[in-house]
Scaffold this active site. Structure first.
Site, PDB file in Angstrom:
ATOM      1  CE  LYS A 186      -1.902   2.934   2.019  1.00  0.00           C
ATOM      2  NZ  LYS A 186      -1.646   4.351   1.677  1.00  0.00           N
ATOM      3  CD  GLU A 262      13.302   0.924   7.295  1.00  0.00           C
ATOM      4  OE1 GLU A 262      12.995   1.585   6.290  1.00  0.00           O
ATOM      5  OE2 GLU A 262      14.139   0.015   7.279  1.00  0.00           O
ATOM      6  CB  CYS A 296      13.405   9.315   7.420  1.00  0.00           C
ATOM      7  SG  CYS A 296      14.463   8.121   6.584  1.00  0.00           S
ATOM      8  CD  GLU A 398       9.987  13.466  10.835  1.00  0.00           C
ATOM      9  OE1 GLU A 398       8.826  13.026  10.966  1.00  0.00           O
ATOM     10  OE2 GLU A 398      10.913  12.787  10.358  1.00  0.00           O
TER      11      GLU A 398
HETATM   12  N1  LIG Z   1      12.924   5.773   9.293  1.00  0.00           N
HETATM   13  C1  LIG Z   1      12.799   5.710   7.979  1.00  0.00           C
HETATM   14  O1  LIG Z   1      13.438   4.912   7.301  1.00  0.00           O
HETATM   15  C2  LIG Z   1      11.851   6.625   7.264  1.00  0.00           C
HETATM   16  C3  LIG Z   1      11.943   6.716   5.884  1.00  0.00           C
HETATM   17  C4  LIG Z   1      11.099   7.581   5.200  1.00  0.00           C
HETATM   18  C5  LIG Z   1      10.148   8.324   5.894  1.00  0.00           C
HETATM   19  N2  LIG Z   1      10.073   8.217   7.231  1.00  0.00           N
HETATM   20  C6  LIG Z   1       9.081   9.039   7.944  1.00  0.00           C
HETATM   21  O2  LIG Z   1       7.856   9.063   7.210  1.00  0.00           O
HETATM   22  C7  LIG Z   1       7.168  10.290   7.453  1.00  0.00           C
HETATM   23  C8  LIG Z   1       6.714  10.874   6.133  1.00  0.00           C
HETATM   24  O3  LIG Z   1       5.910   9.973   5.448  1.00  0.00           O
HETATM   25  P1  LIG Z   1       4.303  10.015   5.460  1.00  0.00           P
HETATM   26  O4  LIG Z   1       3.846  11.391   5.766  1.00  0.00           O
HETATM   27  O5  LIG Z   1       3.852   9.345   4.213  1.00  0.00           O
HETATM   28  O6  LIG Z   1       3.985   9.087   6.704  1.00  0.00           O
HETATM   29  P2  LIG Z   1       2.549   8.566   7.177  1.00  0.00           P
HETATM   30  O7  LIG Z   1       2.784   7.831   8.441  1.00  0.00           O
HETATM   31  O8  LIG Z   1       1.554   9.659   7.156  1.00  0.00           O
HETATM   32  O9  LIG Z   1       2.084   7.562   6.018  1.00  0.00           O
HETATM   33  C9  LIG Z   1       2.865   6.460   5.639  1.00  0.00           C
HETATM   34  C10 LIG Z   1       1.970   5.404   5.024  1.00  0.00           C
HETATM   35  O10 LIG Z   1       1.092   4.886   6.016  1.00  0.00           O
HETATM   36  C11 LIG Z   1      -0.247   4.915   5.549  1.00  0.00           C
HETATM   37  N3  LIG Z   1      -1.123   5.036   6.727  1.00  0.00           N
HETATM   38  C12 LIG Z   1      -1.458   6.167   7.389  1.00  0.00           C
HETATM   39  N4  LIG Z   1      -2.254   5.857   8.449  1.00  0.00           N
HETATM   40  C13 LIG Z   1      -2.408   4.508   8.446  1.00  0.00           C
HETATM   41  C14 LIG Z   1      -3.118   3.595   9.273  1.00  0.00           C
HETATM   42  N5  LIG Z   1      -3.828   4.004  10.322  1.00  0.00           N
HETATM   43  N6  LIG Z   1      -3.070   2.286   8.977  1.00  0.00           N
HETATM   44  C15 LIG Z   1      -2.348   1.842   7.913  1.00  0.00           C
HETATM   45  N7  LIG Z   1      -1.664   2.668   7.083  1.00  0.00           N
HETATM   46  C16 LIG Z   1      -1.678   3.982   7.350  1.00  0.00           C
HETATM   47  C17 LIG Z   1      -0.264   6.080   4.584  1.00  0.00           C
HETATM   48  O11 LIG Z   1      -1.366   6.001   3.720  1.00  0.00           O
HETATM   49  C18 LIG Z   1       1.078   5.904   3.898  1.00  0.00           C
HETATM   50  O12 LIG Z   1       1.010   4.900   2.894  1.00  0.00           O
HETATM   51  C19 LIG Z   1       8.154  11.137   8.218  1.00  0.00           C
HETATM   52  O13 LIG Z   1       7.843  11.089   9.588  1.00  0.00           O
HETATM   53  C20 LIG Z   1       9.490  10.454   7.974  1.00  0.00           C
HETATM   54  O14 LIG Z   1      10.474  10.687   8.943  1.00  0.00           O
HETATM   55  C21 LIG Z   1      10.887   7.385   7.927  1.00  0.00           C
HETATM   56  O1  LIG Z   2      13.535   8.858   4.073  1.00  0.00           O
HETATM   57  C1  LIG Z   2      14.193   7.947   4.515  1.00  0.00           C
HETATM   58  C2  LIG Z   2      15.210   7.299   3.788  1.00  0.00           C
HETATM   59  C3  LIG Z   2      15.480   6.031   4.046  1.00  0.00           C
HETATM   60  C4  LIG Z   2      16.440   5.363   3.292  1.00  0.00           C
HETATM   61  C5  LIG Z   2      16.484   4.020   3.211  1.00  0.00           C
HETATM   62  O2  LIG Z   2      15.626   3.224   3.808  1.00  0.00           O
HETATM   63  C6  LIG Z   2      17.465   3.381   2.407  1.00  0.00           C
HETATM   64  O3  LIG Z   2      18.414   4.030   1.905  1.00  0.00           O
HETATM   65  O4  LIG Z   2      17.311   2.180   2.250  1.00  0.00           O
END
Ligand SMILES: NC(=O)c1ccc[n+]([C@@H]2O[C@H](COP(=O)([O-])OP(=O)(O)OC[C@H]3O[C@@H](n4cnc5c(N)ncnc54)[C@H](O)[C@@H]3O)[C@@H](O)[C@H]2O)c1
Ligand SMILES: O=C/C=C/C=C(\O)C(=O)O
Length: 494
Positions: A186, A262, A296, A398
């Site tokens: 998804k 993550e 992230c 963040e």
């Molecule tokens: N640690 C990492 O590797 C990493 C990497 C990339 C992004 N991020 C984090 O992601 C965030 C940005 O992404 P975003 O805004 O898309 O995140 P988000 O949590 O809003 O959404 C991520 C995904 O989860 C889905 N989702 C939302 N609520 C849900 C629920 N209740 N049940 C199931 N699925 C659900 C969304 O539709 C989307 O596909 C930032 O906080 C960023 O730091 C972390």
């Molecule tokens: O936004 C977050 C980036 C994450 C990066 C990875 O998970 C990767 O390089 O595999």
């Protein structure tokens, strides 16, 4: 509205992909360009019944040809997926650029490049993955041999975010398939296109029906929730916000599903006075502003040793003001828009809050005026603050935008404590020419990843994940193979 960065023709309409077929639901939502607000395509949102069909077909596919393939045969299929992405490279680049507004250069060299690399890497790694064996003798004199085998978990639910859509999706799909699982993915509702192309590619590469399924939609009361709450999934892997991870974990607790998370970060860059000054400035420009700060791993907290603080702030300001914000195909463009106007509202609310909290605005702080269609997009200026206390919300929360706060520090002990004083612990970067200091500081930071004199340099065999609220578990190399396998011990009395 016309659009200079359209989706490829193969993505005129974005459908779900279930059991080897592209499925329309008729319940449509718009995929909107963050460059100018134009509608790029309509997307068919999956309902609970389609999510159920997807999970059931993934479960059935475990017992089909996929389940009886050898590891080498599965690896060969993954290599074919990589080949197919390479054949359609330009379409993948166009899909990422249309959905996110990022530069064509970034989509080519980071997003799609890594999409290919993720499949090739896990195809290679799974072929050399071994197990453990132990001989033992019991008190009563029996010889016993133990050995481990890797079995697939079963059906893996993969939920991914919008910031690096193809990279983060394939980072999970590739190892999950390599280990013999089937998947239901998804992608974010903001970036449905490259995942749809990936479904086409799976089809072309001969992945059997039901092995890779794609659901479009949102989180709550939509595809995300229908998928994570389905009783027949066996594990959930999620990348996104920490608060969403927490919600999903509660749902996963119901069926005691395995999870890998993550999550968010408030990452620090630490610049010591002995650092190569120009390299540190260039590095922090990258780590704070790459992808408009929507990685992230981006640094939103920068700590600079006091003797070079003023010089560093001035140099970073000069470089940040010179960043070129614009269209994906402009020569030398550094930053595109944020992902959406909704996300821009959030980032701008922090720009406002920082001033209320007493920040000194070094540069940026607003919205660029282009005088053209881009004024309908989701652009913001790269922004630098100083002068906030460590307790300020803008230093703790963040933002996920092109912004950093720079603070001075005096001692190693002090800066280690300040970096660690955060609910997050994903990544840090340390800038110093002292080898001893680099080691000593890095090992004491409570982060999953620390870079020294660089940032976002990834060897895909290394553990990737966060401490504290930045995640749960590790993926990468062997860690991915372990998460996506049910490792079982077989014990034989000889
Ligand atoms: N640690 C990492 O590797 C990493 C990497 C990339 C992004 N991020 C984090 O992601 C965030 C940005 O992404 P975003 O805004 O898309 O995140 P988000 O949590 O809003 O959404 C991520 C995904 O989860 C889905 N989702 C939302 N609520 C849900 C629920 N209740 N049940 C199931 N699925 C659900 C969304 O539709 C989307 O596909 C930032 O906080 C960023 O730091 C972390
Ligand atoms: O936004 C977050 C980036 C994450 C990066 C990875 O998970 C990767 O390089 O595999």
């Amino acid at each position: 509205m016309n659009h200079r960065f359209p989706l490829p023709d193969s993505l005129a309409e974005l459908r779900n992909y279930v059991n080897g077929e592209f499925v329309a639901t008729g319940k449509l939502f718009a995929n909107v360009s963050p460059i100018n607000g134009a509608v790029l395509a309509q997307v068919h949102e999956a309902d609970a019944a389609l999510a159920d069909r997807a999970v059931k077909s993934a479960k059935a596919a475990l017992d089909g040809p996929w389940g009886s393939m050898s590891v080498a045969e599965r690896a060969a299929v993954l290599d074919k997926v990589a080949d197919a992405i390479e054949r359609r490279y330009d379409e993948f680049v166009a899909a990422e650029v249309a959905d996110t507004g990022r530069s064509i250069e970034q989509a080519r060299t980071l997003d799609v490049y890594r999409g290919v690399a993720n499949f090739r890497t896990f195809a290679d790694l799974v072929k050399v993955a071994g197990g453990e064996t132990y001989d033992m003798r019991t008190a009563s004199g029996h010889d016993v041999m133990n050995y481990t085998v890797r079995k697939p978990h079963g059906v893996i639910a993969i939920i991914s975010p919008w910031n690096l859509p193809l990279l983060l999706l394939t980072w999970k799909v590739a190892p999950a398939l390599a280990c013999g699982n089937t998947v239901v993915v998804k992608p974010s509702e903001e970036t449905p296109s490259s995942a749809t192309l990936l479904a086409q590619v799976m089809d072309e590469a001969g992945v059997p029906p039901g092995v890779f399924n794609l659901l479009h939609g949102f989180g709550p009361d939509s595809a995300g929730e229908f998928l994570t709450g389905h009783p027949d999934i066996d594990a959930i892997t999620f990348t996104g916000e920490s608060s969403t991870g927490s919600t999903i974990m509660k749902v996963a607790a119901e069926g005691v599903k395995e999870v890998s998370f993550e999550l968010g970060g408030k990452n620090a860059a630490v610049v010591f006075a002995d650092a190569d000054f120009d390299a540190a400035v260039a590095g922090v420009i990258r780590s704070s502003f790459t992808n408009s700060g929507q990685v992230c791993l981006c640094s939103e907290r920068v700590y600079v040793e006091r003797p070079i603080f003023d010089r560093f702030v001035a140099a970073l300001k000069e470089k940040a003001e010179a960043l070129k914000v614009g269209y994906p195909d402009e020569p030398g463009v550094d930053m595109g828009p944020l992902i959406s106007k909704g996300h821009r509202d959030k980032v701008l609310s922090y720009y406002k809050l920082a001033l209320e909290e007493g920040a000194t605005l070094v540069c940026g702080g607003g919205v660029p005026a282009f005088g053209d269609e881009r004024d309908e997009g989701a652009f913001v200026q790269p922004t630098i603050w100083t002068g906030l206390p460590d307790t300020a919300r803008c230093v703790r929360e963040e933002v996920f935008g092109p912004v950093c706060h720079i603070a001075p520090f005096d001692t190693d002990e002090e800066v280690i404590a300040r970096v660690n004083d955060s609910p997050y612990g994903l990544a840090a970067s340390v800038w110093t020419t002292s080898l001893k200091r680099a080691h000593n500081v890095s090992r004491r930071l409570r982060t999953g990843i620390t870079w020294v004199n660089t940032w976002f340099l990834r060897d895909l065999r290394t553990p990737f994940g966060g401490a504290k609220q930045s995640g749960l578990g590790r993926e990468g190399g062997q860690y991915s193979l372990d998460f996506y396998s049910e490792i079982s011990n077989i014990s034989i009395q000889l």
